[in-house]
Design a protein around this motif. Structure first.
Motif, PDB file in Angstrom:
ATOM      1  N   LEU A  34      32.446  29.681   7.479  1.00  0.00           N
ATOM      2  CA  LEU A  34      31.877  30.271   8.532  1.00  0.00           C
ATOM      3  C   LEU A  34      30.504  30.360   8.261  1.00  0.00           C
ATOM      4  O   LEU A  34      29.753  29.771   8.565  1.00  0.00           O
ATOM      5  N   TYR A  35      30.681  31.076   7.243  1.00  0.00           N
ATOM      6  CA  TYR A  35      29.385  32.344   6.202  1.00  0.00           C
ATOM      7  C   TYR A  35      28.545  30.659   5.708  1.00  0.00           C
ATOM      8  O   TYR A  35      27.396  30.488   6.407  1.00  0.00           O
ATOM      9  N   ARG A  38      26.679  28.504   7.903  1.00  0.00           N
ATOM     10  CA  ARG A  38      25.769  29.905   8.852  1.00  0.00           C
ATOM     11  C   ARG A  38      24.619  29.119   8.104  1.00  0.00           C
ATOM     12  O   ARG A  38      23.036  29.492   7.439  1.00  0.00           O
ATOM     13  N   GLU A  41      22.406  26.276   7.280  1.00  0.00           N
ATOM     14  CA  GLU A  41      22.056  25.661   7.681  1.00  0.00           C
ATOM     15  C   GLU A  41      20.704  27.177   8.053  1.00  0.00           C
ATOM     16  O   GLU A  41      19.830  26.285   8.808  1.00  0.00           O
ATOM     17  N   SER A  42      20.737  27.793   7.747  1.00  0.00           N
ATOM     18  CA  SER A  42      19.616  28.338   8.223  1.00  0.00           C
ATOM     19  C   SER A  42      19.450  29.272   6.168  1.00  0.00           C
ATOM     20  O   SER A  42      20.033  30.512   6.837  1.00  0.00           O
ATOM     21  N   ILE A  45      18.612  33.862   5.283  1.00  0.00           N
ATOM     22  CA  ILE A  45      18.984  34.128   6.910  1.00  0.00           C
ATOM     23  C   ILE A  45      19.416  35.984   6.510  1.00  0.00           C
ATOM     24  O   ILE A  45      19.580  36.141   4.646  1.00  0.00           O
ATOM     25  N   LEU A  50      23.439  37.132  10.290  1.00  0.00           N
ATOM     26  CA  LEU A  50      24.178  36.337  10.285  1.00  0.00           C
ATOM     27  C   LEU A  50      25.781  36.675  10.384  1.00  0.00           C
ATOM     28  O   LEU A  50      26.478  35.668  11.386  1.00  0.00           O
ATOM     29  N   MET A  53      24.908  36.599  14.400  1.00  0.00           N
ATOM     30  CA  MET A  53      24.926  35.112  14.475  1.00  0.00           C
ATOM     31  C   MET A  53      27.132  34.683  14.564  1.00  0.00           C
ATOM     32  O   MET A  53      27.121  33.476  15.573  1.00  0.00           O
ATOM     33  N   LEU A  54      27.943  34.977  13.712  1.00  0.00           N
ATOM     34  CA  LEU A  54      29.189  35.221  13.895  1.00  0.00           C
ATOM     35  C   LEU A  54      30.350  35.867  14.889  1.00  0.00           C
ATOM     36  O   LEU A  54      31.917  35.888  14.588  1.00  0.00           O
ATOM     37  N   TYR A  98      29.001  22.221   1.172  1.00  0.00           N
ATOM     38  CA  TYR A  98      28.150  21.431   3.202  1.00  0.00           C
ATOM     39  C   TYR A  98      28.537  20.764   3.226  1.00  0.00           C
ATOM     40  O   TYR A  98      29.224  20.809   4.427  1.00  0.00           O
TER      41      TYR A  98
END
Length: 150
Positions: A34-35, A38, A41-42, A45, A50, A53-54, A98
């Protein structure tokens, strides 16, 4: 009122369990994927964003980030203006993983949405966004040190 959170929890735990098993060969465990998603995608960050977001605390996020960094999947770089700010980027190794994570996410979504019309999928998405926003208010309240009034 129906207890809508129970099936949401079942779906979440089931998909998390599947991903943890499937991503073990990539040396990703306990939700680290999950980390990484993200971060990919960013790129750039910061830890606090982060974590928000999670919906995890910064300490939990920091531990996962440290593990991903040790595995060579991400790297932290100092901000050009404020050297104390550490920005998080995927490494080439992380970027290579990814696409696999994206495929898994698309596949899981397609399985979860099997039998749903496009209109139903759109409606469910909108409703779940509203649920997430409602929960976000309480999450911020409790993370800020307040208690919810049952």
């Amino acid at each position: 009122m129906k207890d809508i959170l129970r099936p949401i929890g079942v779906v979440s735990r089931a998909l998390d369990s599947i991903a943890n098993i499937e991503f073990k060969e990539m040396d990703l465990s306990r939700g680290q994927y999950l980390y990484l998603v993200r971060i990919c995608e960013s790129p750039g960050i910061i830890l606090e964003r982060l974590a928000n977001m999670l919906k995890v605390d910064k300490t939990t996020a920091a531990r996962s980030i440290q593990k991903l960094e040790l595995k060579g999947l991400i790297e932290r770089r100092s901000d050009h203006i404020n050297r104390k700010i550490k920005m998080i980027y995927p490494t080439e190794k992380g970027e290579a993983v990814y696409p696999v994570l994206q495929r898994e996410e698309r596949y899981s979504n397609s399985v979860a949405m099997r039998g749903f019309s496009k209109a139903e999928q759109d409606q469910l998405f909108e409703l779940m966004e509203r649920v997430a926003n409602n929960v976000d208010d309480d999450w911020k309240l409790v993370k800020g040190g307040s208690k919810r009034n049952y």
